[in-house]
Scaffold this motif. Structure first.
Motif, PDB file in Angstrom:
ATOM      1  N   ALA A 188       0.817  -1.076  -0.116  1.00 27.67           N
ATOM      2  CA  ALA A 188      -0.181   0.027  -0.015  1.00 27.67           C
ATOM      3  C   ALA A 188       0.863   1.204   0.128  1.00 27.67           C
ATOM      4  O   ALA A 188       1.404   1.681   0.951  1.00 27.67           O
ATOM      5  CB  ALA A 188      -0.960  -0.124   1.185  1.00 27.67           C
TER       6      ALA A 188
ATOM      7  N   GLU B 226       1.312   6.423  -4.515  1.00 28.92           N
ATOM      8  CA  GLU B 226       0.716   5.960  -5.699  1.00 28.92           C
ATOM      9  C   GLU B 226      -0.948   6.286  -5.419  1.00 28.92           C
ATOM     10  O   GLU B 226      -1.449   6.623  -6.369  1.00 28.92           O
ATOM     11  CB  GLU B 226       0.685   4.369  -5.673  1.00 28.92           C
ATOM     12  CG  GLU B 226      -0.068   3.714  -7.094  1.00 28.92           C
ATOM     13  CD  GLU B 226      -0.031   2.166  -6.819  1.00 28.92           C
ATOM     14  OE1 GLU B 226      -0.651   1.732  -7.797  1.00 28.92           O
ATOM     15  OE2 GLU B 226       0.199   1.596  -5.744  1.00 28.92           O
ATOM     16  N   ILE B 227      -1.393   6.199  -4.173  1.00 30.00           N
ATOM     17  CA  ILE B 227      -2.784   6.268  -3.928  1.00 30.00           C
ATOM     18  C   ILE B 227      -2.979   7.793  -4.027  1.00 30.00           C
ATOM     19  O   ILE B 227      -4.149   8.213  -4.623  1.00 30.00           O
ATOM     20  CB  ILE B 227      -3.237   6.050  -2.533  1.00 30.00           C
ATOM     21  CG1 ILE B 227      -2.908   4.425  -2.469  1.00 30.00           C
ATOM     22  CG2 ILE B 227      -4.717   6.101  -2.261  1.00 30.00           C
ATOM     23  CD1 ILE B 227      -3.588   3.469  -3.587  1.00 30.00           C
TER      24      ILE B 227
ATOM     25  N   LEU C 111      -7.415   0.336  -0.906  1.00 32.28           N
ATOM     26  CA  LEU C 111      -7.370   1.866  -1.132  1.00 32.28           C
ATOM     27  C   LEU C 111      -7.807   2.117  -2.569  1.00 32.28           C
ATOM     28  O   LEU C 111      -8.451   3.045  -2.838  1.00 32.28           O
ATOM     29  CB  LEU C 111      -5.996   2.190  -1.141  1.00 32.28           C
ATOM     30  CG  LEU C 111      -5.504   2.300   0.520  1.00 32.28           C
ATOM     31  CD1 LEU C 111      -3.873   2.388   0.773  1.00 32.28           C
ATOM     32  CD2 LEU C 111      -6.271   3.474   1.156  1.00 32.28           C
ATOM     33  N   LEU C 112      -7.206   1.498  -3.653  1.00 32.17           N
ATOM     34  CA  LEU C 112      -7.362   1.597  -4.888  1.00 32.17           C
ATOM     35  C   LEU C 112      -8.994   1.511  -5.291  1.00 32.17           C
ATOM     36  O   LEU C 112      -9.545   2.239  -6.144  1.00 32.17           O
ATOM     37  CB  LEU C 112      -6.542   0.871  -5.851  1.00 32.17           C
ATOM     38  CG  LEU C 112      -4.942   1.341  -5.919  1.00 32.17           C
ATOM     39  CD1 LEU C 112      -4.318   0.096  -6.710  1.00 32.17           C
ATOM     40  CD2 LEU C 112      -4.748   2.525  -6.255  1.00 32.17           C
TER      41      LEU C 112
ATOM     42  N   VAL D 270     -11.371   7.842   1.465  1.00 30.69           N
ATOM     43  CA  VAL D 270     -10.579   6.926   0.693  1.00 30.69           C
ATOM     44  C   VAL D 270      -9.963   5.921   1.795  1.00 30.69           C
ATOM     45  O   VAL D 270     -10.192   4.589   1.596  1.00 30.69           O
ATOM     46  CB  VAL D 270      -9.414   7.354  -0.097  1.00 30.69           C
ATOM     47  CG1 VAL D 270      -8.575   6.261  -0.448  1.00 30.69           C
ATOM     48  CG2 VAL D 270      -9.987   8.014  -1.313  1.00 30.69           C
TER      49      VAL D 270
ATOM     50  N   ARG E  76      -3.331  -2.494  -0.458  1.00 29.35           N
ATOM     51  CA  ARG E  76      -3.329  -1.470  -1.946  1.00 29.35           C
ATOM     52  C   ARG E  76      -4.705  -1.687  -2.523  1.00 29.35           C
ATOM     53  O   ARG E  76      -5.221  -0.714  -2.937  1.00 29.35           O
ATOM     54  CB  ARG E  76      -2.245  -2.108  -2.966  1.00 29.35           C
ATOM     55  CG  ARG E  76      -2.124  -1.279  -3.990  1.00 29.35           C
ATOM     56  CD  ARG E  76      -0.933  -1.908  -4.797  1.00 29.35           C
ATOM     57  NE  ARG E  76      -0.785  -1.134  -6.047  1.00 29.35           N
ATOM     58  CZ  ARG E  76      -1.301  -1.515  -7.146  1.00 29.35           C
ATOM     59  NH1 ARG E  76      -1.883  -2.588  -7.120  1.00 29.35           N
ATOM     60  NH2 ARG E  76      -1.317  -0.927  -8.464  1.00 29.35           N
TER      61      ARG E  76
ATOM     62  N   VAL F 159     -10.886   4.624  -4.102  1.00 28.76           N
ATOM     63  CA  VAL F 159     -10.430   5.595  -5.104  1.00 28.76           C
ATOM     64  C   VAL F 159     -11.381   5.555  -6.124  1.00 28.76           C
ATOM     65  O   VAL F 159     -11.922   6.544  -6.711  1.00 28.76           O
ATOM     66  CB  VAL F 159      -8.904   5.558  -5.425  1.00 28.76           C
ATOM     67  CG1 VAL F 159      -8.918   6.946  -6.598  1.00 28.76           C
ATOM     68  CG2 VAL F 159      -8.026   6.158  -4.332  1.00 28.76           C
TER      69      VAL F 159
END
Length: 272
Positions: free
Chosen positions: A189, A193-194, A237-238, A209, A234, A241
């Motif tokens: 994570a 990137e997030i 989170l994605l 998020v 990860r 989003v």
């Protein structure tokens, strides 16, 4: 202010036009500068306009009147038709004072069929130079384009306009770190990137998020009955989003403009 994520320069603008102005009001008055101020907060929903008002209410050190469309409509239909006059009469009595008018477009926006008389009453109160000594008016709107130009463009009414925009990468990253500081993330994570993926989301949505990702991770642990640690992946989170970015309403903060056409008689509520 430091934890509010209001964007570059916003805090300084507010301090300069509110704190500095009021602290030195005698100096300005001596030099013939009217001791009143009009500030318009505008920009996409969910980026701190209301939060800034709450901080000012707590930290400005002066009297503060918070009025929403619900309060104004309630005054008009239960107390007196000239609700704005009532608000500013109180403000003058307890000055120095900040009058904070939330979502001013719901009261005097061009889409309201009943706004003409209310707009005139509002402008009369704003233009009370002598009577409005030591009164600062702050109005907020998500839709500045629906405001009458007599409000948004006429000098001497709202000369300071502060835009609360969607956060940049650094601000998004700061929000993710702040609201995730007490949570555990798996190694895959990457918050950088997030933050990149969350481009275009409001500050409130970026905070959501983290909340949605934690709920997803919690559900996984409870469902599997492992009793293990709750660690955000990860993909949690994605996924959050993606949900917030692709939905018709980003985080539920996209105001419905049809509200502006609802007759005042249909709007209830009681003044706080």
């Amino acid at each position: 202010w430091e934890d509010a994520f209001l964007g570059d320069g916003v805090t300084e603008i507010l301090r300069h036009n509110i704190s500095f102005f009021l602290e030195n009001r005698a100096f300005f008055q001596e030099h013939g500068i009217p001791c009143k101020r009009g500030i318009l907060f505008h920009g996409p929903p969910g980026n701190g306009k209301t939060l800034a008002g709450k901080i000012l209410a707590c930290q400005s050190g002066i009297n503060f009147i918070w009025a929403t469309s619900k309060h104004i409509f309630w005054l008009e239909h239960n107390c007196r038709s000239d609700a704005f006059a009532a608000v500013y009469e109180l403000a003058r009595r307890i000055s120095p004072c900040i009058v904070f008018l939330e979502d001013i477009d719901l009261l005097v926006g061009e889409e309201r069929t009943d706004s003409k008389a209310r707009l005139g009453a509002f402008l009369n109160e704003l233009d009370g130079f002598e009577n409005n000594k030591h009164v600062i008016t702050i109005a907020t709107t998500n839709f500045p384009e629906v405001l009458d130009k007599a409000i948004s463009e006429r000098p001497g009414r709202f000369d300071v306009k502060v835009r609360f925009d969607n956060p940049d990468h650094a601000t998004r990253l700061g929000i993710l770190k702040m609201y995730g500081k007490s949570l555990e993330f798996e190694q895959d994570a990457d918050l950088e990137e997030i933050a990149d993926a969350a481009n275009g989301l409001s500050c409130a949505a970026v905070r959501e998020v983290v909340t949605r990702a934690f709920i997803k991770a919690s559900e996984r642990v409870f469902r599997d009955k492992t009793g293990g640690k709750i660690a955000i992946l990860r993909e949690d989170l994605l996924g959050s989003v993606s949900f917030l970015s692709n939905g018709k309403v980003k985080m539920g903060f996209e105001a419905d403009k049809t509200v502006a056409s609802v007759p005042p008689s249909k709007i209830g509520g009681q003044a706080q």
